[in-house]
Design a protein around this motif. Structure first.
Motif, PDB file in Angstrom:
ATOM      1  N   ILE A   1     -50.156   9.719  24.481  1.00  6.04           N
ATOM      2  CA  ILE A   1     -49.336  10.626  23.998  1.00  6.04           C
ATOM      3  C   ILE A   1     -49.630  11.371  22.408  1.00  6.04           C
ATOM      4  CG2 ILE A   1     -46.982  11.486  23.922  1.00  6.04           C
ATOM      5  CD1 ILE A   1     -45.797  10.080  26.408  1.00  6.04           C
ATOM      6  N   ARG A   2     -49.706  10.354  21.900  1.00  5.95           N
ATOM      7  CA  ARG A   2     -49.892  10.614  20.348  1.00  5.95           C
ATOM      8  C   ARG A   2     -51.403  11.153  20.692  1.00  5.95           C
ATOM      9  NH1 ARG A   2     -53.690   7.594  17.768  1.00  5.95           N
ATOM     10  NH2 ARG A   2     -53.418   7.699  15.073  1.00  5.95           N
ATOM     11  N   GLY A   3     -52.463  10.968  20.821  1.00  4.41           N
ATOM     12  CA  GLY A   3     -53.604  11.343  20.544  1.00  4.41           C
ATOM     13  C   GLY A   3     -53.952  12.765  20.846  1.00  4.41           C
ATOM     14  N   VAL A   4     -52.734  13.111  22.073  1.00  6.55           N
ATOM     15  CA  VAL A   4     -52.681  14.669  22.617  1.00  6.55           C
ATOM     16  C   VAL A   4     -51.893  15.257  21.668  1.00  6.55           C
ATOM     17  CG1 VAL A   4     -52.065  16.097  24.508  1.00  6.55           C
ATOM     18  CG2 VAL A   4     -53.618  14.043  24.763  1.00  6.55           C
TER      19      VAL A   4
ATOM     20  N   VAL B   1     -45.800  16.118  29.926  1.00  5.97           N
ATOM     21  CA  VAL B   1     -45.441  17.971  29.125  1.00  5.97           C
ATOM     22  C   VAL B   1     -44.776  17.853  28.332  1.00  5.97           C
ATOM     23  CG1 VAL B   1     -47.393  18.768  31.354  1.00  5.97           C
ATOM     24  CG2 VAL B   1     -44.713  19.054  31.483  1.00  5.97           C
ATOM     25  N   ARG B   2     -43.492  17.044  29.055  1.00  7.88           N
ATOM     26  CA  ARG B   2     -42.474  17.058  27.924  1.00  7.88           C
ATOM     27  C   ARG B   2     -42.513  17.006  25.964  1.00  7.88           C
ATOM     28  NH1 ARG B   2     -39.610  15.606  32.774  1.00  7.88           N
ATOM     29  NH2 ARG B   2     -38.222  17.616  33.480  1.00  7.88           N
ATOM     30  N   HIS B   3     -43.431  15.515  25.923  1.00  9.33           N
ATOM     31  CA  HIS B   3     -43.409  15.007  25.011  1.00  9.33           C
ATOM     32  C   HIS B   3     -45.021  15.533  24.240  1.00  9.33           C
ATOM     33  CE1 HIS B   3     -41.648  10.901  26.544  1.00  9.33           C
ATOM     34  NE2 HIS B   3     -42.129  10.824  27.661  1.00  9.33           N
ATOM     35  N   VAL B   4     -45.002  16.540  24.682  1.00  8.54           N
ATOM     36  CA  VAL B   4     -46.573  17.293  24.196  1.00  8.54           C
ATOM     37  C   VAL B   4     -46.239  18.470  24.004  1.00  8.54           C
ATOM     38  CG1 VAL B   4     -48.194  15.226  23.829  1.00  8.54           C
ATOM     39  CG2 VAL B   4     -47.821  17.419  25.907  1.00  8.54           C
TER      40      VAL B   4
ATOM     41  N   GLU C   1     -46.746  20.863  21.016  1.00 11.08           N
ATOM     42  CA  GLU C   1     -47.159  21.813  20.703  1.00 11.08           C
ATOM     43  C   GLU C   1     -48.237  22.190  21.127  1.00 11.08           C
ATOM     44  OE1 GLU C   1     -46.435  18.667  20.749  1.00 11.08           O
ATOM     45  OE2 GLU C   1     -46.085  18.245  18.566  1.00 11.08           O
ATOM     46  N   VAL C   2     -48.504  21.006  22.094  1.00 11.50           N
ATOM     47  CA  VAL C   2     -50.356  20.860  22.362  1.00 11.50           C
ATOM     48  C   VAL C   2     -50.502  22.566  24.012  1.00 11.50           C
ATOM     49  CG1 VAL C   2     -51.800  19.825  23.291  1.00 11.50           C
ATOM     50  CG2 VAL C   2     -51.019  19.584  21.901  1.00 11.50           C
ATOM     51  N   LYS C   3     -51.437  23.460  23.919  1.00  6.28           N
ATOM     52  CA  LYS C   3     -51.491  24.095  25.080  1.00  6.28           C
ATOM     53  C   LYS C   3     -52.172  23.155  26.404  1.00  6.28           C
ATOM     54  CE  LYS C   3     -54.111  28.037  23.319  1.00  6.28           C
ATOM     55  NZ  LYS C   3     -54.549  29.240  22.946  1.00  6.28           N
ATOM     56  N   ILE C   4     -51.500  23.074  27.566  1.00  3.54           N
ATOM     57  CA  ILE C   4     -51.811  21.849  28.206  1.00  3.54           C
ATOM     58  C   ILE C   4     -52.555  23.332  29.203  1.00  3.54           C
ATOM     59  CG2 ILE C   4     -51.107  20.790  30.567  1.00  3.54           C
ATOM     60  CD1 ILE C   4     -49.760  19.456  27.957  1.00  3.54           C
ATOM     61  N   VAL C   5     -53.435  23.007  30.473  1.00  5.53           N
ATOM     62  CA  VAL C   5     -54.076  23.949  31.263  1.00  5.53           C
ATOM     63  C   VAL C   5     -54.235  22.955  33.116  1.00  5.53           C
ATOM     64  CG1 VAL C   5     -56.592  24.051  30.531  1.00  5.53           C
ATOM     65  CG2 VAL C   5     -55.219  26.004  32.783  1.00  5.53           C
TER      66      VAL C   5
ATOM     67  N   ASP D   1     -43.064  26.671  28.672  1.00  5.12           N
ATOM     68  CA  ASP D   1     -44.049  27.554  28.477  1.00  5.12           C
ATOM     69  C   ASP D   1     -45.672  27.601  28.142  1.00  5.12           C
ATOM     70  OD1 ASP D   1     -42.472  29.486  29.033  1.00  5.12           O
ATOM     71  OD2 ASP D   1     -41.126  29.602  27.217  1.00  5.12           O
ATOM     72  N   HIS D   2     -46.263  25.969  27.167  1.00  6.52           N
ATOM     73  CA  HIS D   2     -46.735  25.588  27.366  1.00  6.52           C
ATOM     74  C   HIS D   2     -48.045  25.295  27.896  1.00  6.52           C
ATOM     75  CE1 HIS D   2     -44.920  22.111  27.519  1.00  6.52           C
ATOM     76  NE2 HIS D   2     -46.352  21.397  27.090  1.00  6.52           N
ATOM     77  N   VAL D   3     -47.532  24.828  29.125  1.00  3.13           N
ATOM     78  CA  VAL D   3     -48.423  25.411  30.247  1.00  3.13           C
ATOM     79  C   VAL D   3     -49.039  26.342  31.708  1.00  3.13           C
ATOM     80  CG1 VAL D   3     -48.280  23.212  32.725  1.00  3.13           C
ATOM     81  CG2 VAL D   3     -47.707  23.055  30.794  1.00  3.13           C
TER      82      VAL D   3
END
Length: 274
Positions: free
Chosen positions: A121-124, A150-153, A155-159, A187-189
């Motif tokens: 999670i830290r890395g992502v 996804v709740r933990h990240v 700020e990262v755009k995830i697909v 929203d970031h997924v």
């Protein structure tokens, strides 16, 4: 412009590529840009995103070298050890490669709990510092864990790759449908409309088999967060390029021109900053 947001290249090596089993014999050869470019041209595809298939920095460099040689490779999704204590140094190093857009780990092959490893999670989360995206490759039975991840990240755009691999061959989709609807509330997924034919019966699928799954994705994610991808050459296990492309084209035949533009190209440009 139509873009293919998900395909692979490799120079086949039996030991490294042991995941290519005997029943996948069609994949036991090299697949390189000179093999894909004529196929893209024939289907009026303007470019592609090359995604890692091997978990090594050598793979990332391999794809970046190809992208540097071929303009139609618009972006690269590479691999780096996201649990490495020296990750920030590695990301700083890779930041000089402008066609590198994000990273992926083959989580579908990892044990339960991998996505919730604090180091991972830290890395992502660190990817956001460099405006990198993250491709989430999982099976449908890993969606519960993905929802926590996804709740933990945020700020990262995830697909999500390949619709999170539902069991299309059996037609089961109730739990998948519920989980994907829940995932879409973040929203970031986003989600890739890719890799469908290999989750169906390889020899007896028909386009209508996929429509219930596409219905759910369009209802939950909407046309602004769905990206077309071929998963070439893996798709060749069950379909040629034209056949897999026809599935999404036929589904979108009754959609608006704007929705076609989004799913077939614009969303990939925006997600990966191509």
């Amino acid at each position: 412009m139509v873009l293919d947001s998900h395909q692979h290249f490799w120079q086949y090596e039996p030991v490294r590529d042991a995941w290519i089993s005997e029943d996948m014999g069609v994949l036991r050869r090299d697949f390189l840009p000179e093999d894909l470019k004529p196929v893209l041209d024939q289907n009026h595809i303007g470019g592609c995103v090359a995604v890692q298939a091997d978990q090594s920095e050598a793979e990332t460099h391999f794809l970046l070298t190809l992208a540097g040689q071929h303009a139609f490779i618009r972006g690269v999704v590479g691999w780096v050890d996201l649990r490495d204590d020296a990750l920030e140094d590695r990301l700083a190093y890779f930041s000089s490669y402008k066609k590198l857009k994000g990273f992926r780990h083959i989580v579908q092959g990892e044990p339960k709990g991998f996505l919730l490893d604090p180091r991972f999670i830290r890395g992502v989360r660190m990817l956001a510092r460099y405006n990198y995206t993250y491709d989430l490759l999982i099976y449908h039975h890993q969606l519960d864990e993905a929802l926590q991840f996804v709740r933990h990240v945020p700020e990262v755009k995830i697909v999500v790759d390949h619709l999170a691999k539902p069991s299309i061959r059996t037609g089961e989709k109730t739990q998948w449908e519920l989980n994907m609807a829940a995932l879409s509330t973040f929203d970031h997924v986003s989600c890739k409309v890719s890799g469908m034919v290999t989750e169906a019966d390889w020899r007896q699928w028909k386009p209508a088999d996929f429509y219930p799954y596409l219905d759910e994705l369009f209802e939950s994610f909407g046309p602004s967060r769905l990206l077309y991808g071929s998963d070439w050459p893996v798709c060749l296990l069950a379909a040629d390029y034209e056949q897999q492309l026809f599935i999404i084209q036929s589904y979108l035949a009754h959609a608006s021109a704007r929705e076609n533009e989004q799913v077939l190209g614009e969303n990939a440009v925006n997600f990966y900053n191509l």
